[in-house]
Design a protein around this motif. Structure first.
Motif, PDB file in Angstrom:
ATOM      1  N   GLN A  51      69.839  -0.454 -42.302  1.00 13.93           N
ATOM      2  CA  GLN A  51      71.453  -0.427 -41.487  1.00 13.93           C
ATOM      3  C   GLN A  51      71.064  -0.084 -39.897  1.00 13.93           C
ATOM      4  O   GLN A  51      70.075   0.312 -39.780  1.00 13.93           O
ATOM      5  CB  GLN A  51      71.304   0.937 -42.660  1.00 13.93           C
ATOM      6  N   LYS A  65      74.473   8.275 -39.179  1.00 14.21           N
ATOM      7  CA  LYS A  65      74.312   7.735 -41.099  1.00 14.21           C
ATOM      8  C   LYS A  65      73.192   8.773 -41.161  1.00 14.21           C
ATOM      9  O   LYS A  65      72.084   9.145 -40.738  1.00 14.21           O
ATOM     10  CB  LYS A  65      73.799   5.893 -40.498  1.00 14.21           C
ATOM     11  N   LYS A  66      72.766   8.708 -42.616  1.00  9.69           N
ATOM     12  CA  LYS A  66      71.801   9.064 -43.383  1.00  9.69           C
ATOM     13  C   LYS A  66      70.564   8.243 -43.360  1.00  9.69           C
ATOM     14  O   LYS A  66      71.446   7.251 -44.037  1.00  9.69           O
ATOM     15  CB  LYS A  66      72.455   9.802 -44.995  1.00  9.69           C
ATOM     16  N   LEU A  67      69.925   8.060 -43.118  1.00 10.25           N
ATOM     17  CA  LEU A  67      68.801   7.365 -43.734  1.00 10.25           C
ATOM     18  C   LEU A  67      67.883   7.200 -44.527  1.00 10.25           C
ATOM     19  O   LEU A  67      67.985   8.956 -44.793  1.00 10.25           O
ATOM     20  CB  LEU A  67      67.554   7.488 -41.754  1.00 10.25           C
ATOM     21  N   THR A  68      67.569   6.751 -44.562  1.00 10.65           N
ATOM     22  CA  THR A  68      66.292   6.646 -45.731  1.00 10.65           C
ATOM     23  C   THR A  68      65.565   6.732 -45.615  1.00 10.65           C
ATOM     24  O   THR A  68      65.335   7.393 -43.965  1.00 10.65           O
ATOM     25  CB  THR A  68      66.161   5.481 -46.922  1.00 10.65           C
ATOM     26  N   SER A  69      64.291   7.714 -46.188  1.00 15.52           N
ATOM     27  CA  SER A  69      62.876   7.956 -46.302  1.00 15.52           C
ATOM     28  C   SER A  69      61.440   6.523 -45.489  1.00 15.52           C
ATOM     29  O   SER A  69      61.359   7.192 -43.742  1.00 15.52           O
ATOM     30  CB  SER A  69      61.728   9.309 -47.213  1.00 15.52           C
ATOM     31  N   THR A  70      61.906   5.955 -45.636  1.00 22.28           N
ATOM     32  CA  THR A  70      61.747   4.761 -44.808  1.00 22.28           C
ATOM     33  C   THR A  70      62.399   4.550 -43.527  1.00 22.28           C
ATOM     34  O   THR A  70      61.256   4.244 -41.746  1.00 22.28           O
ATOM     35  CB  THR A  70      61.583   3.690 -45.715  1.00 22.28           C
ATOM     36  N   GLU A  71      63.518   4.115 -43.644  1.00 30.72           N
ATOM     37  CA  GLU A  71      64.018   4.226 -41.780  1.00 30.72           C
ATOM     38  C   GLU A  71      63.880   5.193 -40.822  1.00 30.72           C
ATOM     39  O   GLU A  71      64.274   4.838 -40.213  1.00 30.72           O
ATOM     40  CB  GLU A  71      65.918   3.447 -42.182  1.00 30.72           C
TER      41      GLU A  71
END
Length: 129
Positions: A51, A65-71
């Motif tokens: 994203q 934004k709320k990032l995933t752990s990978t992002e």
């Protein structure tokens, strides 16, 4: 997502002595903003995987934004790469011209090691994408 979470992940991954890292909030914000800029460029290239359009808000110390752990790891690795590149530039600017005159041993080896660190972070980013 707030800056503290982002900066903590960066600290987990960077491996540098704390004395070598940004010491003021303004410099930390600058590092996070630059990391977000690089992340957004990568996200444009890989729209289906990341994203993008992350916007920093220094007043609230957060991103939009709320990032995933990978992002989050990708963003933190971009910040690591910025520090590694800065340290490399500082080293070569300071010692490049006068290395032999000062008797600095293994200048080329030290440059190679610093380049390897930059490459390592780039590889980590690409592996995660």
């Amino acid at each position: 997502m707030d800056y503290d979470v982002i900066y903590e992940k960066f600290l987990d991954l960077c491996g540098y002595d704390y004395a070598e890292l940004p010491q003021t909030d303004a410099l930390r914000y600058h590092l996070i903003n630059n990391g977000v800029d690089l992340y957004n460029q990568k996200a444009k290239k890989y729209e289906s995987r990341l994203q993008g359009n992350i916007i920093c808000d220094d007043d609230t110390e957060s991103i939009n934004k709320k990032l995933t752990s990978t992002e989050l790891m990708i963003l933190a690795y971009f910040m690591c790469k910025i520090i590694a590149t800065t340290k490399y530039t500082e080293f070569t600017s300071l010692y490049g011209v006068v290395a032999s005159e000062m008797g600095l041993k293994d200048y080329k080896a030290q440059c190679t090691a610093r380049e390897s660190t930059i490459s390592y972070y780039e590889k980590q980013i690409n592996n995660l994408v």
